[in-house]
Motif scaffolding. Structure first.
Motif, PDB file in Angstrom:
ATOM      1  N   TRP A 200      40.106  -4.996  39.817  1.00 32.71           N
ATOM      2  CA  TRP A 200      41.320  -4.721  40.575  1.00 32.71           C
ATOM      3  C   TRP A 200      41.164  -4.943  42.067  1.00 32.71           C
ATOM      4  N   LEU A 201      40.063  -5.507  42.511  1.00 31.69           N
ATOM      5  CA  LEU A 201      39.928  -5.827  43.931  1.00 31.69           C
ATOM      6  C   LEU A 201      40.874  -6.966  44.302  1.00 31.69           C
ATOM      7  N   ASP A 202      41.490  -6.869  45.456  1.00 32.96           N
ATOM      8  CA  ASP A 202      42.426  -7.902  45.882  1.00 32.96           C
ATOM      9  C   ASP A 202      41.739  -9.243  46.155  1.00 32.96           C
ATOM     10  N   ALA A 203      40.587  -9.172  46.808  1.00 36.04           N
ATOM     11  CA  ALA A 203      39.879 -10.410  47.169  1.00 36.04           C
ATOM     12  C   ALA A 203      38.384 -10.207  46.902  1.00 36.04           C
ATOM     13  N   PRO A 204      37.986 -10.222  45.636  1.00 34.65           N
ATOM     14  CA  PRO A 204      36.584  -9.953  45.322  1.00 34.65           C
ATOM     15  C   PRO A 204      35.667 -11.097  45.693  1.00 34.65           C
ATOM     16  N   ALA A 205      34.408 -10.767  45.868  1.00 36.59           N
ATOM     17  CA  ALA A 205      33.380 -11.796  45.998  1.00 36.59           C
ATOM     18  C   ALA A 205      33.176 -12.437  44.624  1.00 36.59           C
ATOM     19  N   PRO A 206      32.592 -13.624  44.568  1.00 36.92           N
ATOM     20  CA  PRO A 206      32.370 -14.259  43.262  1.00 36.92           C
ATOM     21  C   PRO A 206      31.287 -13.582  42.435  1.00 36.92           C
ATOM     22  N   VAL A 207      30.373 -12.850  43.112  1.00 34.99           N
ATOM     23  CA  VAL A 207      29.251 -12.207  42.417  1.00 34.99           C
ATOM     24  C   VAL A 207      28.979 -10.851  43.052  1.00 34.99           C
ATOM     25  N   TYR A 208      28.671  -9.872  42.196  1.00 38.69           N
ATOM     26  CA  TYR A 208      28.205  -8.573  42.665  1.00 38.69           C
ATOM     27  C   TYR A 208      26.956  -8.171  41.883  1.00 38.69           C
ATOM     28  N   LEU A 209      26.049  -7.483  42.551  1.00 30.46           N
ATOM     29  CA  LEU A 209      24.919  -6.862  41.868  1.00 30.46           C
ATOM     30  C   LEU A 209      25.329  -5.466  41.428  1.00 30.46           C
ATOM     31  N   GLY A 210      25.256  -5.220  40.122  1.00 29.96           N
ATOM     32  CA  GLY A 210      25.600  -3.920  39.566  1.00 29.96           C
ATOM     33  C   GLY A 210      24.343  -3.081  39.390  1.00 29.96           C
ATOM     34  N   VAL A 211      24.036  -2.295  40.409  1.00 34.00           N
ATOM     35  CA  VAL A 211      22.791  -1.525  40.432  1.00 34.00           C
ATOM     36  C   VAL A 211      23.049  -0.245  41.212  1.00 34.00           C
ATOM     37  N   ASP A 212      22.242   0.779  40.984  1.00 40.53           N
ATOM     38  CA  ASP A 212      22.443   2.023  41.721  1.00 40.53           C
ATOM     39  C   ASP A 212      21.912   1.909  43.143  1.00 40.53           C
ATOM     40  N   ASP A 213      21.926   3.023  43.866  1.00 37.11           N
ATOM     41  CA  ASP A 213      21.578   3.004  45.288  1.00 37.11           C
ATOM     42  C   ASP A 213      20.084   3.050  45.555  1.00 37.11           C
ATOM     43  N   THR A 214      19.274   3.290  44.506  1.00 38.57           N
ATOM     44  CA  THR A 214      17.888   3.685  44.749  1.00 38.57           C
ATOM     45  C   THR A 214      16.898   2.911  43.893  1.00 38.57           C
ATOM     46  N   PRO A 215      16.586   1.671  44.242  1.00 42.01           N
ATOM     47  CA  PRO A 215      15.488   0.999  43.530  1.00 42.01           C
ATOM     48  C   PRO A 215      14.187   1.746  43.802  1.00 42.01           C
ATOM     49  N   LEU A 216      13.427   1.973  42.749  1.00 42.56           N
ATOM     50  CA  LEU A 216      12.225   2.809  42.854  1.00 42.56           C
ATOM     51  C   LEU A 216      10.988   2.042  42.412  1.00 42.56           C
ATOM     52  N   PRO A 217       9.823   2.302  43.052  1.00 42.74           N
ATOM     53  CA  PRO A 217       8.587   1.796  42.451  1.00 42.74           C
ATOM     54  C   PRO A 217       8.520   2.280  41.003  1.00 42.74           C
ATOM     55  N   ILE A 218       8.179   1.391  40.117  1.00 44.94           N
ATOM     56  CA  ILE A 218       8.280   1.730  38.698  1.00 44.94           C
ATOM     57  C   ILE A 218       7.346   2.871  38.307  1.00 44.94           C
ATOM     58  N   ASP A 219       6.194   2.990  38.998  1.00 46.12           N
ATOM     59  CA  ASP A 219       5.309   4.106  38.681  1.00 46.12           C
ATOM     60  C   ASP A 219       5.909   5.429  39.150  1.00 46.12           C
ATOM     61  N   VAL A 220       6.645   5.413  40.259  1.00 49.41           N
ATOM     62  CA  VAL A 220       7.318   6.623  40.726  1.00 49.41           C
ATOM     63  C   VAL A 220       8.363   7.073  39.704  1.00 49.41           C
ATOM     64  N   LEU A 221       9.159   6.139  39.208  1.00 47.94           N
ATOM     65  CA  LEU A 221      10.178   6.483  38.214  1.00 47.94           C
ATOM     66  C   LEU A 221       9.547   6.994  36.931  1.00 47.94           C
ATOM     67  N   TYR A 222       8.570   6.261  36.403  1.00 48.39           N
ATOM     68  CA  TYR A 222       7.978   6.661  35.128  1.00 48.39           C
ATOM     69  C   TYR A 222       7.263   8.004  35.244  1.00 48.39           C
ATOM     70  N   ASP A 223       6.536   8.235  36.320  1.00 51.22           N
ATOM     71  CA  ASP A 223       5.838   9.506  36.491  1.00 51.22           C
ATOM     72  C   ASP A 223       6.832  10.658  36.557  1.00 51.22           C
TER      73      ASP A 223
END
Length: 274
Positions: A200-223
């Motif tokens: 429903w955006l009036d003038a969207p970009a052709p591409v968006y990254l659908g991801v949350d705000d907090t990319p984490l080192p994978i060991d931090v997340l898994y631990d």
């Protein structure tokens, strides 16, 4: 814009989006090869197979299409049949060209970036056939004249998507330690909400990254998740194959007005626990 919405490939993400559209009062049609007997309130099943153009002769007239299909097998031929050929079959079969077509793509179009930040301006470098096929479909849609917008979703988790927690409990998850390998996630409900938002955006970009705000080192997340479920700290091991380390930025999606309900996967996973 016509109020009708067609969800093509009405699996988990697609049906979550369908319910959101229906809650807003839109007429929602959900395309499946084998629809169940009952549909959620406000949703009408449409029988059809994206790989068989002859089965798409009775598609409804809609203003919005969400293409959220998934292939039957992790093979290039299966991916191409759904994402490239299936997308073209669907668009050709619609009685009227939609004003907006949202294509559910994947961050698999981005490869190894050594833990650096990646956004929509970063040139794609898919490491596997899946990313290459999705990128081909994105490119075709961008020039198809149907209001194409691609949303490259990161790793999904949420209700019914707790395999990582199960592997940690069972001691089957290893993690690369101290290597700067990042995990990028988005809660499945936020993913569905992002699809509705860009539709429903009036003038969207052709591409968006659908991801949350907090990319984490994978060991931090898994631990952290191991501690949540009372599992032992996972051992050192190789990084996930065919993914590459990068920090996906959702700055463009946020600038459009979207906000994640679960901006940090640590909180999102915790909410899944009893």
């Amino acid at each position: 814009m016509h109020a009708g919405v067609l969800i093509a490939g009405a699996g988990d993400v697609g049906m979550r989006a369908a319910r959101l559209f229906a809650a807003r009062g839109h007429a929602v049609f959900a395309l499946r090869r084998h629809p169940p007997a009952e549909a959620p309130p406000g949703v009408t099943w449409v029988r059809g197979d994206l790989t068989d153009p002859s089965s798409l002769a009775a598609l409804p007239t809609v203003g919005i299409v969400v293409f959220a299909a998934t292939p039957d097998a992790r093979e290039e031929a299966a991916y191409r049949a759904v994402f490239v050929d299936g997308l073209r079959h669907l668009i050709a079969a619609l009685p009227v060209a939609p004003a907006r077509t949202v294509f559910v793509s994947s961050s698999a179009v981005h490869g190894e970036h050594g833990g650096a930040w990646v956004d929509e301006a970063t040139p794609p470098a898919p490491p596997g056939f899946n990313g290459r096929v999705l990128l081909e479909a994105e490119d075709w849609l961008a020039h198809a004249g149907v209001g194409g917008v691609s949303v490259r979703l990161a790793g999904l988790y949420g209700p019914g998507r707790t395999q990582l927690l199960d592997r940690l409990r069972e001691g089957k998850a290893a993690v690369p330690r101290g290597q700067g390998v990042y995990a990028n996630r988005i809660h499945v409900d936020d993913a569905a909400a992002a699809l509705v938002h860009v539709a429903w955006l009036d003038a969207p970009a052709p591409v968006y990254l659908g991801v949350d705000d907090t990319p984490l080192p994978i060991d931090v997340l898994y631990d952290h998740l191991a501690s949540l479920v009372g599992a032992p700290t996972p051992p050192d091991g190789p990084p996930p194959a065919g993914v590459g380390s990068k920090r996906l930025s959702n700055a463009l999606l946020r600038a459009s007005g979207f906000r994640c309900t679960w901006p940090d996967a640590r909180e999102g996973y915790a909410a899944l626990l009893p």
